[in-house]
Design a protein around this motif. Structure first.
Motif, PDB file in Angstrom:
ATOM      1  N   GLN A 180      -1.002  14.985  -8.272  1.00 27.18           N
ATOM      2  CA  GLN A 180       0.412  14.759  -7.960  1.00 27.18           C
ATOM      3  C   GLN A 180       0.587  14.074  -6.616  1.00 27.18           C
ATOM      4  O   GLN A 180       1.475  13.239  -6.457  1.00 27.18           O
ATOM      5  CB  GLN A 180       1.186  16.075  -7.963  1.00 27.18           C
ATOM      6  N   ILE A 181      -0.229  14.472  -5.637  1.00 21.74           N
ATOM      7  CA  ILE A 181      -0.175  13.862  -4.308  1.00 21.74           C
ATOM      8  C   ILE A 181      -1.604  13.764  -3.778  1.00 21.74           C
ATOM      9  O   ILE A 181      -2.314  14.766  -3.721  1.00 21.74           O
ATOM     10  CB  ILE A 181       0.642  14.699  -3.292  1.00 21.74           C
ATOM     11  N   PHE A 182      -1.998  12.558  -3.393  1.00 19.99           N
ATOM     12  CA  PHE A 182      -3.268  12.389  -2.702  1.00 19.99           C
ATOM     13  C   PHE A 182      -3.116  11.275  -1.681  1.00 19.99           C
ATOM     14  O   PHE A 182      -2.153  10.503  -1.711  1.00 19.99           O
ATOM     15  CB  PHE A 182      -4.432  12.138  -3.679  1.00 19.99           C
ATOM     16  N   ALA A 183      -4.056  11.241  -0.749  1.00 18.08           N
ATOM     17  CA  ALA A 183      -3.992  10.255   0.332  1.00 18.08           C
ATOM     18  C   ALA A 183      -5.238   9.386   0.303  1.00 18.08           C
ATOM     19  O   ALA A 183      -6.328   9.857  -0.015  1.00 18.08           O
ATOM     20  CB  ALA A 183      -3.873  10.963   1.681  1.00 18.08           C
ATOM     21  N   ILE A 184      -5.053   8.124   0.652  1.00 15.75           N
ATOM     22  CA  ILE A 184      -6.158   7.186   0.786  1.00 15.75           C
ATOM     23  C   ILE A 184      -6.110   6.635   2.208  1.00 15.75           C
ATOM     24  O   ILE A 184      -5.101   6.038   2.610  1.00 15.75           O
ATOM     25  CB  ILE A 184      -6.064   6.042  -0.232  1.00 15.75           C
ATOM     26  N   VAL A 185      -7.170   6.876   2.967  1.00 15.79           N
ATOM     27  CA  VAL A 185      -7.274   6.344   4.319  1.00 15.79           C
ATOM     28  C   VAL A 185      -8.012   5.016   4.244  1.00 15.79           C
ATOM     29  O   VAL A 185      -9.079   4.923   3.631  1.00 15.79           O
ATOM     30  CB  VAL A 185      -8.008   7.325   5.260  1.00 15.79           C
ATOM     31  N   GLU A 186      -7.419   3.992   4.857  1.00 14.77           N
ATOM     32  CA  GLU A 186      -8.017   2.659   4.878  1.00 14.77           C
ATOM     33  C   GLU A 186      -8.222   2.243   6.328  1.00 14.77           C
ATOM     34  O   GLU A 186      -7.356   2.490   7.180  1.00 14.77           O
ATOM     35  CB  GLU A 186      -7.101   1.649   4.184  1.00 14.77           C
ATOM     36  N   ALA A 187      -9.344   1.615   6.596  1.00 16.71           N
ATOM     37  CA  ALA A 187      -9.640   1.061   7.916  1.00 16.71           C
ATOM     38  C   ALA A 187     -10.413  -0.228   7.684  1.00 16.71           C
ATOM     39  O   ALA A 187     -11.570  -0.200   7.260  1.00 16.71           O
ATOM     40  CB  ALA A 187     -10.458   2.039   8.760  1.00 16.71           C
ATOM     41  N   CYS A 188      -9.751  -1.360   7.918  1.00 19.65           N
ATOM     42  CA  CYS A 188     -10.393  -2.640   7.639  1.00 19.65           C
ATOM     43  C   CYS A 188      -9.733  -3.750   8.454  1.00 19.65           C
ATOM     44  O   CYS A 188      -8.657  -3.574   9.014  1.00 19.65           O
ATOM     45  CB  CYS A 188     -10.333  -2.957   6.149  1.00 19.65           C
ATOM     46  N   GLU A 189     -10.399  -4.876   8.477  1.00 16.95           N
ATOM     47  CA  GLU A 189      -9.828  -6.063   9.106  1.00 16.95           C
ATOM     48  C   GLU A 189      -8.663  -6.548   8.259  1.00 16.95           C
ATOM     49  O   GLU A 189      -8.747  -6.559   7.020  1.00 16.95           O
ATOM     50  CB  GLU A 189     -10.879  -7.172   9.210  1.00 16.95           C
ATOM     51  N   GLY A 190      -7.599  -6.943   8.920  1.00 17.77           N
ATOM     52  CA  GLY A 190      -6.454  -7.499   8.207  1.00 17.77           C
ATOM     53  C   GLY A 190      -6.797  -8.827   7.568  1.00 17.77           C
ATOM     54  O   GLY A 190      -7.734  -9.509   7.971  1.00 17.77           O
ATOM     55  N   ARG A 191      -6.039  -9.183   6.565  1.00 17.58           N
ATOM     56  CA  ARG A 191      -6.234 -10.456   5.880  1.00 17.58           C
ATOM     57  C   ARG A 191      -5.047 -11.357   6.170  1.00 17.58           C
ATOM     58  O   ARG A 191      -4.050 -10.936   6.737  1.00 17.58           O
ATOM     59  CB  ARG A 191      -6.432 -10.236   4.381  1.00 17.58           C
ATOM     60  N   THR A 192      -5.151 -12.597   5.721  1.00 17.52           N
ATOM     61  CA  THR A 192      -4.057 -13.543   5.930  1.00 17.52           C
ATOM     62  C   THR A 192      -3.015 -13.371   4.837  1.00 17.52           C
ATOM     63  O   THR A 192      -3.290 -12.790   3.774  1.00 17.52           O
ATOM     64  CB  THR A 192      -4.567 -14.996   5.891  1.00 17.52           C
TER      65      THR A 192
END
Length: 148
Positions: free
Chosen positions: A45-57
């Motif tokens: 029902q609820i989960f989290a995704i942590v992202e850490a990356c270089e931004g894109r254009t």
């Protein structure tokens, strides 16, 4: 689509029965201590995704939408310049809807860009196509997925 800061999350708790739990998670968790990847909040029902990356254009970013989940995308570090366009206005699908991943991509250009700084979030409903992770340098964010 909603753009705001976590300090104003109380305004949105009544919009969906699971928003209270989702915003409590964002407020009460040391989000910077979470490793990139998926984190359970309340089962599927609820989960989290942590992202850490270089931004894109902007040119590299594709609009995407979801049918089964609402996104609360809270930026923790960097600036995420997210593209937005109503799904109803998207006329050039890049893929079919993938029910296993709950995602569909579009070739359309966003109709607007939202520079989202640390501490701010964008809330995307299923009728909001969005193109995240656009920016210069590292972007760290948490995306809370809330079942429709």
């Amino acid at each position: 689509m909603i753009l705001d800061t976590l300090a104003h999350a109380e305004r949105y708790r009544a919009l969906h029965p699971l928003f209270e739990r989702a915003f409590d998670f964002l407020r009460d968790t040391d989000l910077m201590a979470l490793a990139p990847g998926k984190h359970d909040v309340q089962g599927e029902q609820i989960f989290a995704i942590v992202e850490a990356c270089e931004g894109r254009t902007r040119a590299e970013a594709k609009l995407e939408c979801h049918r089964r989940y609402i996104d609360i995308q809270l930026v923790l570090a960097g600036v995420d310049e997210m593209g937005w366009k109503p799904v109803a206005a998207c006329g050039d699908p890049a893929t079919d809807y993938d029910p296993a991943r709950d995602i569909r991509f579009f070739n359309d250009a966003p109709s607007s860009w939202i520079a989202t700084p640390p501490g701010a979030f964008c809330l995307f409903f299923p009728d909001d196509a969005h193109a995240p992770l656009v920016g210069a340098g590292m972007i760290r964010k948490v995306v809370v997925k809330i079942a429709v």
